[in-house]
Design a protein around this motif. Structure first.
Motif, short mmCIF file in Angstrom:
data_model
loop_
_atom_site.label_atom_id
_atom_site.label_comp_id
_atom_site.label_asym_id
_atom_site.label_seq_id
_atom_site.Cartn_x
_atom_site.Cartn_y
_atom_site.Cartn_z
N VAL A 198 1.00 -1.49 0.25
CA VAL A 198 -0.19 -0.14 -0.10
C VAL A 198 0.53 0.81 -0.13
N GLY A 199 1.00 1.61 -0.73
CA GLY A 199 1.91 2.98 -1.36
C GLY A 199 2.86 3.23 -1.39
N GLY A 200 3.70 1.87 -1.82
CA GLY A 200 5.05 1.74 -1.92
C GLY A 200 5.45 1.31 -0.93
N PRO A 201 7.56 0.97 -1.17
CA PRO A 201 7.96 0.76 -0.17
C PRO A 201 8.39 1.40 1.29
N ASP A 202 8.54 2.49 0.86
CA ASP A 202 8.78 3.82 2.14
C ASP A 202 7.95 3.86 2.45
N VAL A 203 6.53 3.86 2.26
CA VAL A 203 5.19 3.93 3.15
C VAL A 203 5.14 2.44 3.78
N MET A 204 5.71 1.63 3.04
CA MET A 204 5.47 0.19 3.56
C MET A 204 6.09 -0.01 4.51
N LYS A 205 7.55 0.46 4.87
CA LYS A 205 8.47 0.37 6.14
C LYS A 205 8.71 1.05 6.63
N ALA A 206 7.56 2.44 6.67
CA ALA A 206 6.68 3.23 7.72
C ALA A 206 5.42 2.78 8.65
N GLN A 207 5.21 1.93 8.14
CA GLN A 207 3.94 1.29 8.24
C GLN A 207 4.42 0.01 9.77
N LEU A 208 5.60 -0.30 8.59
CA LEU A 208 5.47 -1.93 9.67
C LEU A 208 6.51 -1.28 11.09
N ARG A 244 7.55 -10.30 16.48
CA ARG A 244 8.49 -9.35 15.33
C ARG A 244 9.22 -9.28 14.89
N ALA A 245 9.96 -10.41 14.59
CA ALA A 245 10.67 -11.02 13.86
C ALA A 245 9.75 -11.57 11.97
N LEU A 246 8.42 -12.02 11.78
CA LEU A 246 7.56 -11.79 11.54
C LEU A 246 7.74 -10.35 10.61
N ILE A 247 7.64 -9.59 11.49
CA ILE A 247 7.46 -7.95 10.76
C ILE A 247 8.97 -7.67 10.24
N LEU A 248 9.96 -7.75 10.93
CA LEU A 248 11.38 -7.24 10.34
C LEU A 248 11.89 -8.10 9.21
N ALA A 249 11.07 -9.14 9.32
CA ALA A 249 11.29 -9.92 8.16
C ALA A 249 10.51 -9.33 6.87
N ALA A 250 9.80 -8.74 6.65
CA ALA A 250 8.88 -8.13 5.77
C ALA A 250 9.66 -6.14 5.59
N VAL A 251 10.33 -6.10 6.95
CA VAL A 251 10.47 -4.56 6.59
C VAL A 251 11.77 -4.99 5.37
N HIS A 252 12.60 -5.83 6.00
CA HIS A 252 14.31 -6.46 5.01
C HIS A 252 13.29 -6.14 3.74
N TYR A 253 11.96 -6.99 3.57
CA TYR A 253 11.48 -7.21 2.08
C TYR A 253 11.83 -5.94 1.49
N PHE A 254 10.75 -4.77 1.92
CA PHE A 254 10.54 -3.70 1.11
C PHE A 254 12.42 -3.34 1.53
N ASP A 255 12.77 -3.30 2.05
CA ASP A 255 14.38 -2.79 2.38
C ASP A 255 14.41 -3.18 0.68
N LYS A 256 14.22 -4.49 -0.34
CA LYS A 256 15.08 -4.90 -0.78
C LYS A 256 14.53 -4.36 -2.29
N GLN A 257 13.26 -3.72 -2.34
CA GLN A 257 12.68 -3.37 -3.15
C GLN A 257 13.46 -1.97 -3.75
#
Length: 283
Positions: free
Chosen positions: A181-191, A268-281
């Motif tokens: 929703v809104g791209g990697p930056d928006v998603m990382k902030a949301q996470l 928390r580990a699942l959320i951090l894995a998603a942060v890492h995913y959007f970092d790679k984008q």
């Protein structure tokens, strides 16, 4: 459709069936021929499997000599329609008014039970995430663009996270961490926001991993407010569930969904894995 609405529709169908039989139409087929309808339509209306329109009521009563019942039956049809609120009617002046209406409900609620398999719950949303959600809604429903005002009203809910003794039991599907929703930056902030709210004393945030064994099908999202109200959102409508027996079913579903969730360090580990995913984008 809620049980209340379905029961009302079935009761209406039973009245229509009685009118048909009293008029001497021995079968639905005979009445369908007289009305020049498909036979299946008569069956669906009599068995509560289809909503009757006001024109259907007028035609049925006309054919069966029950014109005097038209006003009463049309009132019943309109009541059934009200039990299933149309989004377009709610949103015809924009989204802000709908967000404003939710504030008194949040103010009165002591225990929240929230399930969303693929999106972050509104009260946990960042301003940027919420803005994209409302922009999508504006495009989809074609209502006036008041996304900025709607976001402001949605964010007002967040004060209840810090006030009073309210308890928030929130379940998200793992997909909610990845629905872009809104791209990697928006998603990382949301996470990051999710990681922050996990630390609030009255918030219990669980995540159901994609591969988790389930005790009940994941179904649709819903929000429970104490044991008084459940809101269910679909593409076409928002359903308000108030019948105690129905609310108990949602309570049972929530309890079964919780059995599949992980909490604390595992969530928390699942959320951090998603942060890492959007970092790679960005790479």
């Amino acid at each position: 459709m809620s049980k209340q609405a379905q029961e009302a529709r079935e009761a209406l169908g039973a009245r229509l069936r009685g009118f048909r039989k009293d008029a001497g139409f021995s079968s639905g087929r005979a009445l369908a021929r007289a009305l020049k309808w498909q036979e299946s339509k008569v069956s669906r209306l009599e068995n509560g499997r289809q909503n009757a329109s006001e024109d259907d009521i007028r035609a049925w009563c006309g054919a069966t000599g029950q014109e005097g019942h038209v006003p009463d039956l049309i009132a019943t049809v309109r009541h059934i329609d009200e039990l299933w609120l149309k989004w377009r009617r709610q949103l015809q002046t924009g989204a802000e008014s709908r967000q404003k209406k939710s504030l008194p409900v949040y103010a009165k609620t002591k225990v929240f039970r929230i399930w969303n398999p693929n999106m972050v719950w509104g009260t946990f949303q960042t301003a940027e995430y919420a803005a994209e959600v409302f922009r999508q809604a504006v495009r989809f429903y074609e209502f006036p663009d008041d996304a900025e005002a709607a976001v402001a009203k949605r964010l007002e809910r967040q004060r209840y996270l810090y006030e009073g003794e309210r308890v928030y039991n929130v379940l998200l599907g793992e997909q909610a961490l990845y629905s872009n929703v809104g791209g990697p930056d928006v998603m990382k902030a949301q996470l990051d926001r999710l990681l922050a709210v996990m630390g609030l004393p009255r918030v219990s945030l669980g995540v159901i991993p994609s591969a988790a064994a389930t005790a009940v099908w994941l179904g649709h999202s819903f929000s429970m407010f104490d044991d008084k109200l459940v809101l269910v959102e679909t593409f076409s409508a928002e359903l308000s569930v108030t019948q105690p027996r129905e609310i108990e079913l949602y309570n049972k579903a929530f309890s079964l969904l919780r059995q599949s969730a992980v909490y604390g360090k595992s969530a928390r580990a699942l959320i951090l894995a998603a942060v890492h995913y959007f970092d790679k984008q960005h790479v």
